[in-house]
Scaffold this motif. Structure first.
Motif, PDB file in Angstrom:
ATOM      1  N   UNK A 118       0.832  -1.203   0.000  1.00 13.66           N
ATOM      2  CA  UNK A 118       0.000   0.000   0.000  1.00 13.66           C
ATOM      3  C   UNK A 118       0.866   1.252   0.000  1.00 13.66           C
ATOM      4  N   UNK A 119       1.918   1.252   0.830  1.00 12.34           N
ATOM      5  CA  UNK A 119       2.805   2.415   0.906  1.00 12.34           C
ATOM      6  C   UNK A 119       3.517   2.639  -0.424  1.00 12.34           C
ATOM      7  N   UNK A 120       4.034   1.561  -1.015  1.00 17.59           N
ATOM      8  CA  UNK A 120       4.736   1.700  -2.301  1.00 17.59           C
ATOM      9  C   UNK A 120       3.792   2.222  -3.380  1.00 17.59           C
ATOM     10  N   UNK A 121       2.566   1.708  -3.416  1.00 17.13           N
ATOM     11  CA  UNK A 121       1.610   2.165  -4.418  1.00 17.13           C
ATOM     12  C   UNK A 121       1.273   3.646  -4.241  1.00 17.13           C
ATOM     13  N   UNK A 122       1.111   4.074  -2.991  1.00 17.56           N
ATOM     14  CA  UNK A 122       0.863   5.493  -2.730  1.00 17.56           C
ATOM     15  C   UNK A 122       1.988   6.354  -3.288  1.00 17.56           C
ATOM     16  N   UNK A 123       3.210   6.011  -2.949  1.00 18.96           N
ATOM     17  CA  UNK A 123       4.346   6.823  -3.373  1.00 18.96           C
ATOM     18  C   UNK A 123       4.500   6.805  -4.887  1.00 18.96           C
ATOM     19  N   UNK A 124       4.254   5.647  -5.501  1.00 17.66           N
ATOM     20  CA  UNK A 124       4.407   5.553  -6.952  1.00 17.66           C
ATOM     21  C   UNK A 124       3.373   6.397  -7.674  1.00 17.66           C
ATOM     22  N   UNK A 125       2.129   6.429  -7.182  1.00 14.12           N
ATOM     23  CA  UNK A 125       1.084   7.193  -7.865  1.00 14.12           C
ATOM     24  C   UNK A 125       1.367   8.693  -7.822  1.00 14.12           C
TER      25      UNK A 125
ATOM     26  N   UNK B 145       4.104  10.074  -8.583  1.00  9.11           N
ATOM     27  CA  UNK B 145       5.011  10.406  -9.661  1.00  9.11           C
ATOM     28  C   UNK B 145       6.375  10.876  -9.204  1.00  9.11           C
ATOM     29  N   UNK B 146       6.570  11.016  -7.882  1.00  8.26           N
ATOM     30  CA  UNK B 146       7.828  11.555  -7.359  1.00  8.26           C
ATOM     31  C   UNK B 146       8.767  10.487  -6.826  1.00  8.26           C
ATOM     32  N   UNK B 147       8.315   9.238  -6.821  1.00  9.62           N
ATOM     33  CA  UNK B 147       9.110   8.165  -6.246  1.00  9.62           C
ATOM     34  C   UNK B 147       9.187   6.979  -7.196  1.00  9.62           C
ATOM     35  N   UNK B 148      10.289   6.267  -7.080  1.00  8.99           N
ATOM     36  CA  UNK B 148      10.477   5.018  -7.818  1.00  8.99           C
ATOM     37  C   UNK B 148      10.766   3.924  -6.801  1.00  8.99           C
ATOM     38  N   UNK B 149       9.738   3.228  -6.315  1.00  6.35           N
ATOM     39  CA  UNK B 149       9.928   2.235  -5.252  1.00  6.35           C
ATOM     40  C   UNK B 149      10.452   0.899  -5.784  1.00  6.35           C
ATOM     41  N   UNK B 150      11.182   0.213  -4.932  1.00 10.59           N
ATOM     42  CA  UNK B 150      11.584  -1.160  -5.209  1.00 10.59           C
ATOM     43  C   UNK B 150      11.535  -1.958  -3.917  1.00 10.59           C
TER      44      UNK B 150
ATOM     45  N   UNK C  15       1.999  12.034 -16.865  1.00  5.73           N
ATOM     46  CA  UNK C  15       2.871  10.887 -17.121  1.00  5.73           C
ATOM     47  C   UNK C  15       2.552   9.672 -16.260  1.00  5.73           C
ATOM     48  N   UNK C  16       2.012   9.880 -15.071  1.00  6.42           N
ATOM     49  CA  UNK C  16       1.705   8.764 -14.174  1.00  6.42           C
ATOM     50  C   UNK C  16       0.212   8.781 -13.879  1.00  6.42           C
ATOM     51  N   UNK C  17      -0.489   7.787 -14.385  1.00 10.01           N
ATOM     52  CA  UNK C  17      -1.927   7.676 -14.176  1.00 10.01           C
ATOM     53  C   UNK C  17      -2.223   6.363 -13.459  1.00 10.01           C
TER      54      UNK C  17
END
Length: 413
Positions: A44-51, A53-58, A388-390
């Protein structure tokens, strides 16, 4: 009244079409004991940050809890500038304790840790708050992952007004009706939602208290009562009424009473929305022949036209800093989400879909939620300001439409 395209249900999916901003690479370890949790917190946290557009989680293939100092040089060598670790513990009273810690992998510094003790139904909220913490520490901006979105569904002959997390999950029904519900609008403090209901077989504007579901009709006049928006002080609504003839804009106290016409025109005026300082009101009018967006100094200015590029522009929403206007324009046979820099008039088409409707800014101005159709299916979407990020939102079964992004969370008294 102007026509709007409809939209509907879809599941979570991130679509990246080339990011125009620098993304922060951030690594996560699976939280210790997360497999026993009803919610996958790190996901959930990774998805939040990815949406955003400012983060690239791994996700790293290791388990490190918040009490262990990780090998930050090894994490940095894997391309991450930040690192998150944590743990989840089931407590004897049925609650869960969620702990986490954030590290700067470049400077090898501890950026802070915290914990939340919650019941099962609030685990997603805890995850969103962790995402807020990380976002604010690494960007120095206010985060929006714990805010909420209101939207409407239609399933068969049944309409529902929902309040959900910003990813569409954790939805709660605020109102169910056999008649249409449209135009939900959050109060500035997040305690109320104004909306239009047709349950009396005509459009009536209600104000609904989120905490207990109580409500009252604030505009039930002859003709159409529609398009409510709150004044920034939360004391009044501006709405579109046709009680005296053509549809015009009025202001009315939230307790009801006699509405006051703001100005008079020969056309149809609707869809009002304020700048956050309350000094300017944007609205849609057909006074020039077709629907276009206008603005007026509130309450005594002279309206001026803002949009000129296409013969049909509707659904204005203003960024919290007052610098950007998002709206929908008709381009050929398609309805497209547009973003205008109000200082330069430069306009960007944000989507490649053809049936966009009712955009609404996040309270930090970094994202927009809107309704659309994609690949033949209806959806609620969020997009970054560069388009760019949808992300498709999860949600209830049925047509999903009329999204409105709520304010930053208020503090309960």
């Amino acid at each position: 009244m102007f026509c709007f395209a409809s939209s509907s249900f879809a599941q979570f999916r991130v679509e990246v079409s080339g990011v125009g901003v620098t993304q922060i690479p951030i690594a996560f370890a699976s939280f210790r004991n997360e497999s026993a949790s009803p919610q996958k917190i790190t996901s959930i946290v990774r998805n939040d940050l990815e949406r955003s557009g400012l983060f690239k989680p791994q996700l790293l293939k290791q388990v490190v809890d918040e009490n262990q100092r990780p090998d930050l040089s090894a994490i940095r060598n894997k391309g991450a500038d930040a690192f998150v670790s944590g743990s989840i513990s089931a407590l004897s009273n049925g609650q869960y304790e969620v702990r986490f810690r954030l590290w700067d992998a470049v400077k090898e510094e501890d950026l802070g840790a915290t914990s939340y003790v919650v019941y099962t139904q609030d685990l997603r909220i805890a995850a969103h708050r962790i995402a807020d913490f990380i976002y604010e520490k690494l960007t120095a901006e206010k985060a929006i992952f714990s805010t909420r979105i209101a939207f409407v569904t239609k399933l068969g002959a049944k309409y529902n007004l929902w309040i959900s997390d910003i990813d569409g999950e954790n939805s709660q029904s605020a109102l169910s009706s056999p008649e249409p519900i449209i135009s939900p609008s959050w109060s500035p403090d997040g305690k109320y939602i104004a909306y239009v209901s047709f349950e009396s077989r005509k459009p009536v504007v209600y104000i609904h208290k989120v905490s207990d579901g109580t409500r009252h009709a604030v505009a039930d006049f002859k003709g159409s009562n529609s398009a409510p928006t709150w004044t920034p002080d939360g004391r009044s609504l501006v709405l579109a009424l046709s009680k005296d003839g053509s549809q015009q804009l009025y202001v009315i106290d939230v307790k009801g009473g006699v509405p006051k016409r703001i100005f008079q025109s020969l056309g149809i005026d609707t869809e009002p929305v304020f700048t956050s300082d309350g000094k300017t009101l944007y609205f849609v009018s057909d006074r020039s022949g077709g629907p276009q967006i206008y603005r007026v100094a509130y309450p005594n200015g002279t309206p001026e036209r803002v949009t000129f590029a296409t013969p049909y522009s509707i659904s204005p929403t203003i960024s919290p800093d007052g610098q950007l206007l998002a709206y929908v324009s008709k381009v050929g046979a398609n309805y497209k989400l547009q973003l205008m820099n109000l200082a330069t008039q430069a306009t960007t088409e944000l989507t490649d879909t053809v049936a966009d409707e009712r955009p609404s800014f996040a309270p930090n101005g970094r994202m927009i939620v809107y309704a659309t159709q994609q690949s033949g299916k209806d959806a609620l979407m969020t997009t970054t300001l560069d388009g760019k990020v949808k992300v498709k939102l999860a949600g209830q079964v049925g047509d999903m439409r009329e999204p409105n992004w709520g304010p930053f969370l208020y503090k309960s008294n």
